[in-house]
Design a protein around this motif. Sequence first.
Motif, PDB file in Angstrom:
ATOM      1  N   CYS A 258      33.966  62.800  69.942  1.00  0.00           N
ATOM      2  CA  CYS A 258      33.437  61.514  69.450  1.00  0.00           C
ATOM      3  C   CYS A 258      32.207  61.753  68.565  1.00  0.00           C
ATOM      4  O   CYS A 258      31.180  62.246  69.033  1.00  0.00           O
ATOM      5  CB  CYS A 258      33.054  60.638  70.640  1.00  0.00           C
ATOM      6  SG  CYS A 258      32.128  59.167  70.157  1.00  0.00           S
ATOM      7  N   CYS A 404      36.939  50.724  69.049  1.00  0.00           N
ATOM      8  CA  CYS A 404      37.094  51.980  69.789  1.00  0.00           C
ATOM      9  C   CYS A 404      37.865  51.701  71.070  1.00  0.00           C
ATOM     10  O   CYS A 404      37.555  50.753  71.776  1.00  0.00           O
ATOM     11  CB  CYS A 404      35.730  52.580  70.127  1.00  0.00           C
ATOM     12  SG  CYS A 404      35.872  54.033  71.201  1.00  0.00           S
ATOM     13  N   ILE A 408      34.384  53.021  74.718  1.00  0.00           N
ATOM     14  CA  ILE A 408      33.310  52.185  74.209  1.00  0.00           C
ATOM     15  C   ILE A 408      33.782  50.737  74.233  1.00  0.00           C
ATOM     16  O   ILE A 408      34.978  50.484  74.237  1.00  0.00           O
ATOM     17  CB  ILE A 408      32.964  52.579  72.753  1.00  0.00           C
ATOM     18  CG1 ILE A 408      32.855  54.094  72.613  1.00  0.00           C
ATOM     19  CG2 ILE A 408      31.696  51.918  72.278  1.00  0.00           C
ATOM     20  CD1 ILE A 408      31.844  54.722  73.504  1.00  0.00           C
ATOM     21  N   CYS A 455      36.494  62.810  66.237  1.00  0.00           N
ATOM     22  CA  CYS A 455      37.048  61.463  66.129  1.00  0.00           C
ATOM     23  C   CYS A 455      36.020  60.642  65.355  1.00  0.00           C
ATOM     24  O   CYS A 455      34.839  60.628  65.718  1.00  0.00           O
ATOM     25  CB  CYS A 455      37.267  60.856  67.519  1.00  0.00           C
ATOM     26  SG  CYS A 455      37.736  59.096  67.414  1.00  0.00           S
ATOM     27  N   CYS A 458      36.227  54.771  64.530  1.00  0.00           N
ATOM     28  CA  CYS A 458      35.559  53.474  64.371  1.00  0.00           C
ATOM     29  C   CYS A 458      35.031  53.288  62.942  1.00  0.00           C
ATOM     30  O   CYS A 458      34.728  52.170  62.531  1.00  0.00           O
ATOM     31  CB  CYS A 458      34.460  53.280  65.405  1.00  0.00           C
ATOM     32  SG  CYS A 458      33.396  54.669  65.607  1.00  0.00           S
TER      33      CYS A 458
HETATM   34  S1  SF4 Z   1      36.381  55.497  67.863  1.00  0.00           S
HETATM   35 FE1  SF4 Z   1      34.216  55.922  67.396  1.00  0.00          FE
HETATM   36  S2  SF4 Z   1      33.067  55.556  69.298  1.00  0.00           S
HETATM   37 FE2  SF4 Z   1      35.278  55.699  69.816  1.00  0.00          FE
HETATM   38  S3  SF4 Z   1      35.583  57.878  70.364  1.00  0.00           S
HETATM   39 FE3  SF4 Z   1      36.072  57.688  68.190  1.00  0.00          FE
HETATM   40  S4  SF4 Z   1      34.128  58.121  67.120  1.00  0.00           S
HETATM   41 FE4  SF4 Z   1      33.653  57.710  69.270  1.00  0.00          FE
END
Ligand code: SF4
Length: 488
Positions: A258, A404, A408, A455, A458
């Motif tokens: 993340c 997310c 989150i 990742c 978002c």
């Molecule tokens: S979507 Fe964003 S907040 Fe969720 S794991 Fe991926 S990088 Fe992290």
Amino acid sequence: MLGFTSEPKAVHDHIEEDCAVFGVYAPGDDVARLTCFGLQALQHRGQESAGIAVGDGETVIAHKDLGLVTQVFNEAALSALRGNVAVGHARYSTSGGKDSWDAAQPHVSAIDETLIAVAHNGTLVNAAQYRARLIGEGEELRSNTDTEVAAKLIGRETRRTHHLRQGIQYMMQTLRGAYAMTLCSPDALYAFRDPNGIRPLCIGKLPDGGWVVSSETCGLDIIGATYVRDVNPGEIVRFGEDGMSAFQGVPAAKRASCIFEYVYFARPDTELDGMSVYQARRNMGRILAKEAPADADLVIGVPDSGIPGALGYANESGIPFTDGIVKNRYVGRTFIQPTQTMRQNGIRIKLNPLRSVIQGKRLVVIDDSIVRGNTSKQLVRMLRQAGAREVHLRIVSPKTMWPCFYGIDTDNQDQLIAANMDDAQMLDYIGADSLAFISLQGLHDAIHPQHEGFCDACFSGDYVVELPEAIKKKAFLPKYLNQPEKVR
Ligand code: SF4
């Protein structure tokens, strides 16, 4: 435009933290007390409930409640938790309800006569499907959490095979999503992580030989443990009488740590993937200064996570850095909410500007992210009321446009201002003189220019774990649903 035309609402306006997990295997040590200190170091990741479970060779006992670690544990509670192995959890709810005692963790579950306790950071995207199946097969579930579903699946397979590790492996083969978990049985500690390694989990060693597992390295530092390595994606690590043993539970998949951990969740004194979070945040500010310069007198950061970025921006731009906003450190996440009238009257519970510093000045203000936009709007208004001549808002993450589903709480796109407004509308809503975000490439460059294993869904909509149709339909705005290369 959905929900952004009215006055600020009484809802939090920030990506919320995503839980902390901790574990200790150290016969002869006060494992509950060590875990309590570990959780205090990780308190920033979850402030709704806290809990510790210990295994004493015979059984597992747990103490958990709603509140901060220091509210939940006193001497008496810790003294009652005697054992050789412990797991701990600090929770921010992403499933199971905010004020539910049953949803607090560690989750204790029985496998015939044997108890286990599970602590989980993350979200399991297909848990609802297995929850329905378990209930249909007669299982009784006490909470509405995905963690309980995981514990039940572990229990079922362990009952069949008589091997806890195989139970864990079965759960990992069955459930998809983000998970960094610790589990204790009466006599061993387990740590395991999803195949993409989305949420962090590291291993440390105590000076007298005991083992520690923590969401972040700052949880090792507080009890004098030395970092050994991370739990690898898809790996199950066991700590017991024979020391540490590791086993690949499921094959590792595309690496996807993340990236938001660097922006906001993790403590600045933590290291992730060998990178200092503090240094990464300074780099973000430095890169943002190049990408989005501003003509201003001072650079200030929104405490706490905006401060390193502000220092980086100031260094790169040559504009002096100063303290400009004071944070009340004694207000927890679950503070008593002011009424709407109090809010409109400018009640400032968490942040207060340093009027003598900012009066008459043109400010660059560095913040970590904009989610719903309400906080940014209030922030700009507060700075103007304190006499700022201009407010140039600079954000060290790209626009948060996508929900997310990996631990989150931004699980719906209609909550996200950047998914609902264009740049001019956002600027108008927030009320700053200018507004700019770091580019996605700039964010990657600030952390690990060569590292492709993040990742960033978002910001990019590039989801690494496939989402069930039911989630997609509920979570995405129609105009984004038709982007098949994104919403897989
Ligand atoms: S979507 Fe964003 S907040 Fe969720 S794991 Fe991926 S990088 Fe992290």
